[in-house]
Write a protein that holds these residues in place. Structure first.
Motif, PDB file in Angstrom:
ATOM      1  N   THR A 179      43.712  49.815 -44.801  1.00  0.00           N
ATOM      2  CA  THR A 179      44.017  50.875 -45.594  1.00  0.00           C
ATOM      3  C   THR A 179      43.929  50.295 -47.224  1.00  0.00           C
ATOM      4  N   PRO A 180      44.056  49.034 -47.678  1.00  0.00           N
ATOM      5  CA  PRO A 180      43.966  48.470 -48.959  1.00  0.00           C
ATOM      6  C   PRO A 180      42.560  48.999 -49.267  1.00  0.00           C
ATOM      7  N   VAL A 181      41.656  48.550 -48.591  1.00  0.00           N
ATOM      8  CA  VAL A 181      40.227  49.013 -48.868  1.00  0.00           C
ATOM      9  C   VAL A 181      40.020  50.395 -48.930  1.00  0.00           C
ATOM     10  N   MET A 182      40.483  51.232 -48.230  1.00  0.00           N
ATOM     11  CA  MET A 182      40.468  52.820 -48.097  1.00  0.00           C
ATOM     12  C   MET A 182      41.092  53.148 -49.418  1.00  0.00           C
ATOM     13  N   LEU A 183      41.996  52.679 -49.529  1.00  0.00           N
ATOM     14  CA  LEU A 183      42.839  53.355 -50.650  1.00  0.00           C
ATOM     15  C   LEU A 183      41.947  52.961 -52.250  1.00  0.00           C
ATOM     16  N   GLY A 184      41.695  51.493 -52.083  1.00  0.00           N
ATOM     17  CA  GLY A 184      40.823  51.388 -53.373  1.00  0.00           C
ATOM     18  C   GLY A 184      39.672  52.114 -53.617  1.00  0.00           C
ATOM     19  N   ALA A 185      38.873  52.648 -52.627  1.00  0.00           N
ATOM     20  CA  ALA A 185      37.850  53.397 -52.690  1.00  0.00           C
ATOM     21  C   ALA A 185      38.219  54.782 -53.133  1.00  0.00           C
ATOM     22  N   MET A 186      39.264  55.287 -52.481  1.00  0.00           N
ATOM     23  CA  MET A 186      40.015  56.659 -52.806  1.00  0.00           C
ATOM     24  C   MET A 186      40.224  56.804 -54.282  1.00  0.00           C
ATOM     25  N   GLU A 187      40.928  55.527 -55.031  1.00  0.00           N
ATOM     26  CA  GLU A 187      41.259  55.520 -56.044  1.00  0.00           C
ATOM     27  C   GLU A 187      40.163  55.717 -57.320  1.00  0.00           C
ATOM     28  N   ARG A 188      39.028  55.196 -56.951  1.00  0.00           N
ATOM     29  CA  ARG A 188      38.005  55.382 -57.977  1.00  0.00           C
ATOM     30  C   ARG A 188      37.290  56.664 -57.701  1.00  0.00           C
ATOM     31  N   TRP A 189      37.180  57.123 -56.600  1.00  0.00           N
ATOM     32  CA  TRP A 189      36.520  58.409 -56.217  1.00  0.00           C
ATOM     33  C   TRP A 189      37.323  59.627 -56.865  1.00  0.00           C
ATOM     34  N   ALA A 190      38.591  59.494 -56.691  1.00  0.00           N
ATOM     35  CA  ALA A 190      39.437  60.690 -57.096  1.00  0.00           C
ATOM     36  C   ALA A 190      39.441  60.699 -58.545  1.00  0.00           C
ATOM     37  N   ALA A 191      39.629  59.604 -59.170  1.00  0.00           N
ATOM     38  CA  ALA A 191      39.564  59.615 -60.564  1.00  0.00           C
ATOM     39  C   ALA A 191      40.753  60.706 -61.443  1.00  0.00           C
ATOM     40  N   GLY A 192      41.752  60.655 -60.559  1.00  0.00           N
ATOM     41  CA  GLY A 192      42.919  61.404 -61.257  1.00  0.00           C
ATOM     42  C   GLY A 192      43.013  62.757 -60.608  1.00  0.00           C
ATOM     43  N   ALA A 193      41.948  63.293 -59.615  1.00  0.00           N
ATOM     44  CA  ALA A 193      41.897  64.566 -58.992  1.00  0.00           C
ATOM     45  C   ALA A 193      43.087  64.595 -57.709  1.00  0.00           C
ATOM     46  N   PRO A 194      43.531  65.728 -57.267  1.00  0.00           N
ATOM     47  CA  PRO A 194      44.329  65.830 -55.984  1.00  0.00           C
ATOM     48  C   PRO A 194      43.384  64.985 -55.024  1.00  0.00           C
ATOM     49  N   ALA A 195      44.293  64.369 -54.146  1.00  0.00           N
ATOM     50  CA  ALA A 195      43.574  63.729 -53.103  1.00  0.00           C
ATOM     51  C   ALA A 195      44.207  63.899 -51.568  1.00  0.00           C
ATOM     52  N   LEU A 196      43.449  63.923 -50.505  1.00  0.00           N
ATOM     53  CA  LEU A 196      44.104  63.678 -49.002  1.00  0.00           C
ATOM     54  C   LEU A 196      43.367  62.837 -48.253  1.00  0.00           C
ATOM     55  N   VAL A 197      43.942  62.455 -47.234  1.00  0.00           N
ATOM     56  CA  VAL A 197      43.128  61.746 -46.215  1.00  0.00           C
ATOM     57  C   VAL A 197      43.789  61.969 -45.011  1.00  0.00           C
ATOM     58  N   ILE A 198      42.839  62.141 -44.037  1.00  0.00           N
ATOM     59  CA  ILE A 198      43.265  62.467 -42.690  1.00  0.00           C
ATOM     60  C   ILE A 198      42.312  61.485 -41.732  1.00  0.00           C
ATOM     61  N   GLY A 199      42.902  61.335 -40.462  1.00  0.00           N
ATOM     62  CA  GLY A 199      42.121  60.339 -39.554  1.00  0.00           C
ATOM     63  C   GLY A 199      42.763  59.840 -38.436  1.00  0.00           C
TER      64      GLY A 199
END
Length: 550
Positions: A179-199
């Motif tokens: 999960t830390p790796v996943m969240l680190g990637a999402m942090e950069r890609w979201a760049a402040g936008a709304p976000a969701l993750v499922i799976g």
């Protein structure tokens, strides 16, 4: 969900696989977002699908998904073979997709297709030209495992507003399931936008791997779980080797952007055994209210760090979540920064952005933030006191609770409080200074965590020569600091320059950062006594070239 895998260390490899054009706001406004997550179990004999062909599987999946959950905006699939993916693309007209997976297990051959590759996929409703796709491995160093683990994301107009939607399949043998790796990637890609993750997170509700997920991203705030509190059987429970228990699948939505979450599970009858159920989740859009995050200079709701380098430059390190910082940029240079003392806690000109207070030479200067962390031309702060060269001034936030930022300054005569007052021509320290600490404060390292206790007033942290860190609050009646509380010990020989930029990991608690004797940067999360053993390395090499953090 595949059998347990031996997986190793993780690192982040993000790749942009498409380009996106700007999203024009829909006049109808944001709409509810529906998601579906399903583990297809496409290659494993114990739970392999019983339909005769990939086309038959895709048709049945679409029919059963629609009957159970309705049309979905986001669909995440795990353990899917290339033939299944290609068949599904044909029947999911009007969707954009991203797929990843390199392994070719024998079980995928039955589905035909252009290859027998095995992995994950994410589908989002909409035209490809409107979206950017991203993918990152959470176990990139391993090439001989039966299944690589990915986080796949698509960013674009989901629910009529730009949103980052992600699907993942994590593994129990990775640190915190990955999960830390996943969240680190999402942090950069979201760049402040709304976000969701499922799976498929391979985690029951109480699993500690979900703690950082629930903390969310800097901009989104804590993630809300669509079916929080329910021990719904989203994973098959039977004898070994598939002795899974309850809710291995999850749906998380940014708490600042979504509300009215709902979820359910359904057996869509695509395997001879009940491996995974389909997880459906829906969230209503929530208009993000104005939020100020202490320590944020760039406006992305992540606390940032300033560092004065010995080459006479001031660098801004943007917060990247989980205590880490992104690549720096120089926001000040020249001999005036040699030996400067900087801090950035408080909006000194009333425009909503935190500003930078700096002691440069014998002057106390205000550097207004232009909104993205860049600094306007400095102006001298209007105070009666002079001779700042022998003081350590620190912008402390609102120490006395009057709504204006304050500054404390340590010198040979003690610790002085300079109460701030925002005026029409900017924010100035316009009240007479009051001594709130005795002479021993000249040897203390002052840290400014913000409002720790929730009483509307900022606290001070101070480290002494023995490394003891103490917390102080301001006593309104006595007009001085209250009694201290010891909150940790960090030896001065191994922890050199300190900073409290605020809450760097989204858990609601202020944190500490220190450069180390090994020229690294250590992150000390709040919530427990600060110790060396409780730290995480978030920077290596080069951190010995700084003279001050602020």
């Amino acid at each position: 969900m595949a059998p347990r895998l031996l997986l190793g260390l993780v690192l982040l490899l993000g790749a942009v696989t498409a380009s996106a054009r700007p999203v024009v706001a829909d006049p109808a406004g944001p709409q509810a977002v529906r998601t579906v997550s399903y583990n297809a179990c496409g290659a494993h004999s114990a739970c392999q699908n019983t339909v005769d062909s990939a086309d038959g599987w895709a048709a049945k999946f679409l029919s059963r998904m629609n009957s159970e959950a309705g049309t979905a905006d986001v669909i995440a699939l795990q353990e899917i073979c290339a033939g299944q993916y290609e068949a599904l693309r044909k029947v999911l007209a009007g969707y954009t997709s991203v797929r990843a997976g390199e392994q070719e297990p024998p079980g995928c051959a039955r589905w035909g297709g252009s290859s027998t590759k095995f992995g994950q996929a994410v589908f989002v409703k909409g035209a490809a030209a409107d979206f950017t796709s991203y993918q990152a491995l959470v176990n990139p160093d391993e090439t001989d495992v039966p299944e690589q683990r990915w986080v796949l994301c698509v960013k674009g107009p989901i629910g009529n507003r730009t949103t980052l939607a992600c699907g993942t399949h994590l593994a129990t043998s990775l640190p915190s399931n990955g999960t830390p790796v996943m969240l680190g990637a999402m942090e950069r890609w979201a760049a402040g936008a709304p976000a969701l993750v499922i799976g498929d997170f391979n985690a029951v509700p109480s699993h500690p791997a979900l703690v950082p997920v629930r903390a969310g991203l800097c901009a989104t705030g804590p993630f809300a779980e669509a079916d929080a509190g329910r021990n719904s059987p989203t994973a098959w429970a039977s004898a070994e080797p598939y002795a899974y228990r309850l809710k291995y699948d999850h749906a998380f939505f940014g708490g600042r952007d979504f509300t009215g979450l709902r979820a359910k599970t359904a057996d869509i009858d695509l395997t001879p055994v009940e491996d995974h159920k389909l997880l459906w989740a829906e969230a209503q859009p929530l208009e993000r209210t104005a939020v100020h995050v202490p320590g944020d200079l760039t406006g992305d709701l992540c606390p940032d760090m300033l560092a004065v380098r010995k080459d006479d430059t001031l660098r801004l390190y943007p917060g990247a979540g989980r205590g880490a910082f992104g690549s720096p940029r120089v926001i000040g240079s020249g001999p005036q920064w040699n030996g400067a003392v900087v801090s950035h806690r408080g909006d000194w000109d009333g425009d909503g952005d935190e500003d930078v207070v700096a002691r440069q030479g014998d002057q106390l200067l205000l550097h207004r933030n232009t909104g993205d962390g860049s600094l306007a031309t400095a102006v001298e702060m209007k105070v009666s006191e002079t001779g700042w060269a022998h003081t350590v001034p620190v912008a402390a936030g609102d120490l006395d609770g009057d709504g204006s930022p304050d500054l404390v300054a340590a010198s040979g005569t003690g610790l002085w409080l300079h109460r701030g007052r925002i005026t029409a021509d900017g924010g100035w320290l316009s009240y007479k200074a009051v001594r709130i600490g005795a002479e021993e404060w000249k040897d203390q390292e002052i840290l400014v965590p913000g409002d720790v206790t929730g009483d509307g007033k900022a606290e001070l942290w101070a480290r002494d020569a023995a490394g003891d860190i103490k917390q102080y609050g301001y006593d309104d009646l006595a007009k001085t600091l209250g009694p201290p509380e010891t909150i940790g010990n960090l030896p001065t020989g191994s922890r050199l320059l300190g900073l409290s930029a605020g809450d760097g990991d989204g858990d609601g608690l202020p944190d500490l950062w220190y450069t180390t004797s090994a020229a690294g940067l250590a992150f000390h999360p709040g919530g427990a006594p600060f110790t060396e053993t409780g730290s995480v390395t978030v920077g290596t090499g080069g951190w010995g070239y700084f003279s001050h953090l602020g």
